[in-house]
Design a protein around this motif. Structure first.
Motif, mmCIF file in Angstrom:
data_model
loop_
_atom_site.group_PDB
_atom_site.id
_atom_site.type_symbol
_atom_site.label_atom_id
_atom_site.label_comp_id
_atom_site.label_asym_id
_atom_site.label_seq_id
_atom_site.Cartn_x
_atom_site.Cartn_y
_atom_site.Cartn_z
ATOM 1 N N GLU A 369 0.854 -1.110 0.078
ATOM 2 C CA GLU A 369 0.022 -0.048 0.081
ATOM 3 C C GLU A 369 0.780 1.320 0.137
ATOM 4 O OE1 GLU A 369 -2.469 0.379 3.361
ATOM 5 O OE2 GLU A 369 -0.829 0.311 4.737
ATOM 6 N N LYS A 370 2.168 1.117 0.235
ATOM 7 C CA LYS A 370 2.985 2.334 0.495
ATOM 8 C C LYS A 370 4.333 1.749 -0.026
ATOM 9 C CE LYS A 370 4.805 6.301 2.970
ATOM 10 N NZ LYS A 370 4.196 7.427 1.914
ATOM 11 N N LEU A 371 4.267 1.813 -1.494
ATOM 12 C CA LEU A 371 5.659 1.620 -2.184
ATOM 13 C C LEU A 371 5.850 2.670 -3.048
ATOM 14 C CD1 LEU A 371 7.872 -0.221 -2.923
ATOM 15 C CD2 LEU A 371 6.401 -1.320 -4.870
ATOM 16 N N VAL A 372 6.675 3.634 -2.674
ATOM 17 C CA VAL A 372 7.013 4.861 -3.357
ATOM 18 C C VAL A 372 8.358 4.803 -4.374
ATOM 19 C CG1 VAL A 372 7.043 7.455 -3.302
ATOM 20 C CG2 VAL A 372 5.540 6.092 -1.841
ATOM 21 N N LEU A 373 8.376 5.434 -5.496
ATOM 22 C CA LEU A 373 9.539 5.537 -6.462
ATOM 23 C C LEU A 373 9.758 7.284 -6.121
ATOM 24 C CD1 LEU A 373 8.890 3.680 -9.622
ATOM 25 C CD2 LEU A 373 9.762 2.765 -7.292
ATOM 26 N N GLY A 374 11.046 7.379 -5.782
ATOM 27 C CA GLY A 374 11.375 8.879 -5.565
ATOM 28 C C GLY A 374 12.675 9.262 -6.038
ATOM 29 N N ALA A 375 12.846 10.476 -6.817
ATOM 30 C CA ALA A 375 13.845 10.926 -7.644
ATOM 31 C C ALA A 375 13.860 12.417 -7.527
ATOM 32 C CB ALA A 375 13.820 10.602 -9.028
ATOM 33 N N LYS A 376 15.222 12.816 -7.286
ATOM 34 C CA LYS A 376 15.619 14.323 -7.329
ATOM 35 C C LYS A 376 16.900 14.735 -8.252
ATOM 36 C CE LYS A 376 16.965 18.031 -4.271
ATOM 37 N NZ LYS A 376 17.199 18.377 -2.729
ATOM 38 N N GLY A 377 16.583 15.748 -8.626
ATOM 39 C CA GLY A 377 18.040 16.220 -9.593
ATOM 40 C C GLY A 377 17.896 17.758 -9.261
ATOM 41 N N ALA A 378 19.329 18.194 -9.130
ATOM 42 C CA ALA A 378 19.490 19.702 -8.813
ATOM 43 C C ALA A 378 20.735 20.093 -9.266
ATOM 44 C CB ALA A 378 19.730 19.924 -7.146
ATOM 45 N N MET A 379 20.680 21.384 -9.450
ATOM 46 C CA MET A 379 21.980 22.080 -10.175
ATOM 47 C C MET A 379 22.030 23.566 -9.512
ATOM 48 S SD MET A 379 23.324 22.556 -14.154
ATOM 49 C CE MET A 379 23.616 21.014 -14.317
ATOM 50 N N VAL A 380 23.309 23.805 -9.121
ATOM 51 C CA VAL A 380 23.703 25.243 -8.493
ATOM 52 C C VAL A 380 24.785 25.972 -9.493
ATOM 53 C CG1 VAL A 380 24.953 24.603 -6.734
ATOM 54 C CG2 VAL A 380 23.771 26.658 -6.539
#
Length: 508
Positions: A369-380
């Motif tokens: 019931e709680k299976l989450v795919l998460g991703a983040k990309g960042a640049m500075v």
């Protein structure tokens, strides 16, 4: 923002965003009809994308409550860390219209943290989404930081080179390449002859890559919501004072070098583990300052104005199941507002979250019931005359991060291992809740989180490319406590190092 930077980041943002958007764009015929009608008593329009899921709403507590946990970690740079962070959350009454659309009405936390190697980080924080049931959100942090163990390996692509050292720190010794961080650090403890311009005839390099920063600072911001709360504009400021101290000439623990002898016999063989107090040689920060490669060697005031824009469709900020978070921030330091330096920073990031099982069925098995795919990309990117200790900072609207390496960027490398004029990184996680329990009216979930991190730095924005990235991977264990407090235990490793983190909050 430099157009080249924007184009290259846009490609990464699209990759991260597409899978989150795909879940939101599923044809209506494939979705089960909603069981909750839209509320008609909201003080202003709020997107249904921001509404808590039925599961999260059911276990969300009414009124106020306190959570907290002793802080405990171990790090080769900072020693064993200990302290406490105590949260006070106030959710209000369940009948309150905004109850279903916010993680809390307001949150206050206070933190005391220190380590056996004298690192301190004290924080008093306040956050109020939709304060007084308006479209405004207010955040503020009063922080005192003193870290005598900060790492500095240089700037830009120079820092991407694998670690190398001379065996036993002996100028005539064998050079070891592609070294692990632990072996590299151990080698610097050995005594060596003082070089040209050094105060002592015999020195150690125990603190060669380290310096101390003392930094009292206050940050605050106001956010205003548009388009049902999915878009926010932010304005704020930071007022800070940085005090820099180096270790040149200060006495440190060391080991006997190859030329330390007793009756003609090398002491490093007779007493290989014996430690002796020895003055520190020239540190990396001092070398860079003498060469004219950095500014800010003596510290100073850094006061900045901040503006940002955010697009946010996450259903629950502390532990999202679905949604998209995009942000672009601009921070400017000016002498006109009391800063000793003039520079600016541009930061962009994208996060996406998808519950793939829920996408196919509205009633998944309890184990899924709680299976989450998460991703983040960042640049500075940093432009102007920024002091070296500011080059590492990345201001986001929810968190300020520091350099590449450490708990929130490349977890398999030491904090600030890679720093440059332009920096980029990405994190990928699978968050699987495998169990939950209620104890004394407290709700706990338990999650396994395999993860992968990637990133690198460049000397200039126009040199950004898709080659030469650093990688780390690992496995995490997370405990969401009453939903809004997330305890994390992450173990990560890379080609150079491995380390374990214990802290609060998902890294994105």
């Amino acid at each position: 923002m430099n157009l080249s930077l924007f184009r290259k980041f846009l490609f990464l943002s699209i990759l991260i965003s597409t899978f989150a958007l795909s879940a939101q764009e599923k044809p209506e015929l494939e979705q089960a009809p909603t069981v909750r009608p839209a509320r008609a008593d909201l003080p202003f329009e709020i997107s249904e994308k921001k509404r808590l899921s039925e599961r999260d709403l059911k276990i969300k507590k009414e009124g106020g409550y306190i959570t907290g946990l002793p802080l405990l970690n171990s790090d080769p740079n900072n020693g064993i860390g200990y302290g406490v962070r105590v949260f006070y959350y106030y959710n209000g009454e369940r009948s309150r219209p905004l109850f279903e659309y916010t993680p809390y009405k307001y949150r206050v936390f206070v933190q005391y943290f220190t380590t056996t190697k004298s690192n301190q980080y004290q924080d008093l924080s306040f956050d109020a989404p939709f304060i007084f049931d308006t479209k405004w959100r207010v955040r503020s942090d009063l922080i005192y930081e003193k870290n005598p163990n900060l790492l500095y390996f240089g700037m830009g692509t120079e820092t991407l080179k694998p670690l190398s050292y001379l065996e036993r720190n002996d100028p005539s010794g064998r050079q070891i390449r592609n070294a692990g961080f632990s072996d590299y650090s151990d080698s610097l403890m050995y005594r060596r002859p003082g070089g040209s311009g050094e105060q002592y005839n015999t020195v150690t390099d125990n603190k060669y890559n380290r310096y101390e920063l003392e930094n009292p600072n206050w940050t605050f911001s106001g956010e205003y919501s548009f388009f049902g709360g999915t878009v926010r504009t932010i304005a704020g400021a930071r007022i800070s004072r940085q005090i820099i101290r180096t270790y040149d000439g200060k006495w440190q623990d060391s080991k006997f070098g190859g030329y330390d002898q007793l009756v003609g016999l090398p002491l490093n063989i007779l007493a290989p583990n014996e430690e002796i107090s020895t003055p520190e040689g020239t540190t990396k920060v001092t070398e860079e300052n003498k060469a004219g490669n950095i500014i800010g060697f003596k510290g100073g005031n850094v006061n900045t104005g901040r503006v940002a824009i955010v697009y946010d469709t996450r259903d629950f900020e502390p532990d999202p199941n679905r949604g998209l978070f995009l942000e672009a921030t601009h921070e400017r330091s000016l002498r006109a507002i009391g800063s000793d330096f003039q520079f600016n920073k541009n930061y962009v990031s994208a996060r996406g979250f998808v519950s793939p099982v829920e996408w196919f069925t509205k009633k998944p098995h309890v184990l899924l019931e709680k299976l989450v795919l998460g991703a983040k990309g960042a640049m500075v990117q940093t432009n102007g005359d920024a002091p070296f200790y500011e080059m590492r900072n990345m201001w986001g609207t929810e968190v300020t991060q520091s350099g590449l390496g450490g708990r929130t960027t490349l977890r398999g490398y030491k904090q600030d291992r890679f720093v440059g004029q332009t920096m980029a990184y990405a994190n990928f996680e699978i968050r699987w809740k495998f169990a939950s329990i209620d104890v004394a009216k407290q709700h706990f979930d338990f999650q396994l989180v395999p993860f992968y991190d990637v990133g690198r730095v460049w000397d200039a924005t126009e040199k950004v490319n898709l080659k030469g990235y650093k990688h780390s991977r690992g496995l995490g264990f997370r405990i969401p406590w009453n939903q809004a407090t997330v305890i994390i235990i992450d173990h990560a490793w890379s080609a150079e190092d491995s380390q374990t983190f214990v802290n609060f909050n998902h890294i994105f």
